[in-house]
Enzyme design. Structure first.
Site, PDB file in Angstrom:
ATOM      1  N   GLU A  66       0.813  -1.221   0.000  1.00  0.00           N
ATOM      2  CA  GLU A  66       0.000   0.000   0.000  1.00  0.00           C
ATOM      3  C   GLU A  66       0.845   1.269   0.000  1.00  0.00           C
ATOM      4  O   GLU A  66       0.571   2.224  -0.718  1.00  0.00           O
ATOM      5  CB  GLU A  66      -0.968   0.013   1.190  1.00  0.00           C
ATOM      6  N   HIS A 135     -11.951  -4.580   8.713  1.00  0.00           N
ATOM      7  CA  HIS A 135     -12.448  -4.223   7.378  1.00  0.00           C
ATOM      8  C   HIS A 135     -13.674  -3.316   7.430  1.00  0.00           C
ATOM      9  O   HIS A 135     -14.357  -3.174   6.428  1.00  0.00           O
ATOM     10  CB  HIS A 135     -12.862  -5.476   6.599  1.00  0.00           C
TER      11      HIS A 135
END
Lengths: 333, 333
Positions: A66, A135
């Site tokens: 990322e 999440h």
């Protein structure tokens, strides 16, 4: 758009895909980069089919890095491109926080205005799908704390379709937060729907008794609550913030000055949140217009649980909004 | 047969050799003066001196062309100077004046200059690497024959971003020249106390990147390696990694009593001072005489005096402009 413009049935996911496709066609400098955006078709199928149409240079699958690929988006933007970087969820964006906060947000200012970063970062946010505590969080309010970036939260089909292009035309980094429960939302949208402005909040339901101020994934629940309240004679106005940074303080105050009551509904946690910021701005700008203290409906202060009943209890719900407003109106109706 | 001294490089003509020497002297004298000005409180914040490491920047920057890009660290005065950022604007930046290359917004650690494609001045260790990856990706996507040179220290090797970026550079065959300035210390942490594998070129090699160690105290070796690597990068062969083995003679910054290293170690390295040794070689060879050397010193001194005068006579940015450049254009609230 003309009033009788032809409409099509479309989902939020498809509207977002149209927006990306449109940007890729319009501008050769645009490319999409992220985890599983290509061969997999996007973890939420937003970019399905785009790899076949635009090829692997412009629909660029990345390793699970990322920080590197978000930073690469920043560097590419500094070097003439218009990248769209996709991060699977806001929780994963924390692995790229250094690049977003220390580079994307600072370089224009730190360079004395010399170097722009016309970058768009898209990511999924929010709960409601039983994905538990890694999440499901709503951290867009955190990002809205940072000067140097803009924070968008499209909650409608038109905004899913229209915000991306405007964001790509912006000379500064823009983060777009797509609530995970919205992708399957289906409705009618004008076939010629296009770019929308990204600096103003929108009144989604006009009303006179109370301002329900929200954005993103809780807009639907808030409208639902407003409809229920209407049945019992309370006329609620629903303000969709659309952009969390810069906040459209004027529109918020304008609504509150008409209704004299405000409830902020935010899926983020209450402490140190965007809801706290909105409440403070109402206090600063419309204190003497208020009939009651500002109320806030936020997520419970707990990492998001898995079990459905617990997750539902942790999140703002239409029923909570109705109960809160009913209580407020009870005293001063 | 005894090895020839390394100065016997056949194509090193006298003019070029003197130019290399002059570049190193320029950095050294500029920084010595900066340290004095720091003690005099003219320069504040952090000030990281490159003294001892000059051969690396001098050699590496020679391999770059105007259209290339440079991403450097917070120890970057020398890189900026050699890239063509004027001594005036660097000194003014360190004074915090608006005539500085970053309008006084960056200071010593954040020199930026779009005109010479000098992109920082990055003070998060390893944080410049993703930017460089993005620069190189943009060039590759646009089919430009450009090199992005990224400087970073041995400390960056411990960061996750380093490994993510080595992989991306190699995986995408990006035109990036990775210049590791291994001065053996990440601030006060010796390389051998931080890394299980202290041969840093092997780490890049593990990612299938052409990499080799270079004597960072020998300006000719530095230039030769950089030219060779830049040629490969420019011709589309993918990234190259140069591990410049060098040493910082001064403290990490101005507040460092250097408790972590033995003074004798510093003295040993000083015997290999890149300027003194090269100056001796050139004198022995008859390329350099006292008059040449005096001319270099005089020219450099005059450039620095002029830079100080420029910085002294610089102006402060009006406070009203404080939030300018947080965003382009209008100031959002």
């Amino acid at each position: 758009m003309s009033p009788d413009a032809q409409k099509v049935k479309i989902t939020y996911r498809e509207a977002m895909r149209q927006a990306i496709r449109d940007a890729l066609i319009r501008d050769q400098r645009v490319f999409l980069m992220g985890e599983d955006v290509g061969a997999y078709g996007g973890c939420y199928a937003v970019s399905k089919g785009l790899l076949e149409e635009f090829g692997p240079d412009r629909i660029r699958d990345t390793p699970l890095s990322e920080s590197a690929f978000v930073g690469a988006g920043i560097g590419a933007a500094m070097n003439g491109m218009r990248p769209i970087v996709e991060i699977m969820t806001v929780n994963f964006s924390l692995l790229a926080l250094d690049q977003i906060v220390n580079n994307a947000a600072t370089i224009l200012h730190m360079s004395g205005g010399q170097i722009n970063i016309p970058l768009v970062i898209r990511m999924t946010t929010g709960a409601g799908r039983q994905l538990a505590a890694q999440h499901s969080h709503s951290l867009e309010g955190w990002y809205a704390h940072i000067p140097g970036i803009k924070v968008l939260a499209p909650a409608t089909l038109e905004d899913a379709r229209g915000m991306l292009w405007t964001a790509l035309e912006d000379p500064d980094p823009v983060l777009i937060f797509e609530h995970g429960t919205l992708y399957n939302m289906e409705g009618e949208m004008a076939v010629d729907a296009g770019a929308v402005e990204i600096s103003k909040a929108a009144v989604r339901r006009a009303g006179t008794d109370v301002s329900l101020i929200t954005y993103g994934g809780t807009l639907g629940k808030t409208i639902q609550a407003a409809e229920q309240l209407a049945a019992s004679g309370v006329d609620a106005e629903v303000v969709d913030l659309r952009t969390l940074r810069p906040l459209d303080t004027e529109s918020i105050l304008d609504s509150v000055m008409r209704t004299h009551r405000a409830v902020v509904i935010d899926e983020g946690w209450r402490s140190g949140s965007i809801s706290a910021e909105i409440s403070a701005r109402i206090m600063e700008g419309a204190f003497y217009e208020l009939d009651l203290p500002v109320e806030r409906i936020c997520s419970a202060e707990v990492p998001m649980p898995y079990a459905r009943h617990l997750e539902e209890a942790a999140l703002p719900q239409a029923s909570t909004i109705v109960a809160t407003v009913t209580r407020m109106m009870g005293g001063h109706g | 047969m005894a090895l020839q001294p390394t100065i016997a490089t056949p194509n090193l003509d006298a003019g070029h050799a003197i130019a290399l020497l002059r570049d190193m002297v320029r950095i050294r004298r500029f920084e010595e003066k900066a340290a004095e000005l720091y003690s005099a409180s003219k320069i504040r914040g952090f000030l990281h001196l490159y003294i001892g490491e000059e051969a690396v920047a001098v050699g590496a920057m020679r391999a770059l062309r105007p259209e290339d890009a440079v991403v450097a660290t917070y120890r970057e005065h020398g890189h900026a100077l050699l890239r063509g950022v004027s001594a005036d604007s660097i000194m003014a930046e360190m004074y915090g004046k608006q005539e500085g290359c970053s309008r006084g917004r960056g200071g010593s650690m954040h020199l930026f200059d779009a005109a010479t494609r000098f992109y920082g001045g990055n003070a998060i260790v390893g944080g410049g690497l993703p930017l460089a990856i993005g620069f190189a990706l943009a060039d590759k996507l646009q089919h430009r024959q450009r090199v992005t040179a990224c400087f970073f220290g041995d400390g960056a090797v411990a960061e996750g971003e380093f490994h993510e970026c080595m992989n991306l550079a190699a995986l995408w065959k990006l035109p990036v020249l990775l210049c590791c300035e291994n001065n053996l210390y990440a601030m006060g942490t010796a390389l051998k106390r931080a890394q299980s594998q202290t041969d840093l070129s092997l780490k890049a090699a593990a990612y299938e990147i052409a990499s080799w160690p270079v004597d960072g105290m020998d300006v000719v070796a530095c230039e030769e390696a950089a030219q060779r690597a830049a040629l490969a990068v420019r011709s589309g062969e993918g990234p190259c990694f140069l591990e410049f083995r060098t040493y910082r003679f001064r403290a990490h910054s101005m507040y460092d009593p250097q408790l972590y290293r033995d003074k004798r170690e510093v003295e040993e390295w000083k015997k290999r001072d890149p300027i003194a040794t090269f100056q001796n070689r050139l004198t022995t060879q008859g390329v350099l005489d006292d008059a040449n050397m005096k001319r270099i010193e005089d020219e450099v001194a005059s450039e620095i005096e002029k830079a100080i005068a420029f910085a002294e006579s610089g102006t402060w940015e009006p406070i009203e402009d404080l939030t300018r450049f947080a965003y382009s254009g209008e100031k959002p609230t």
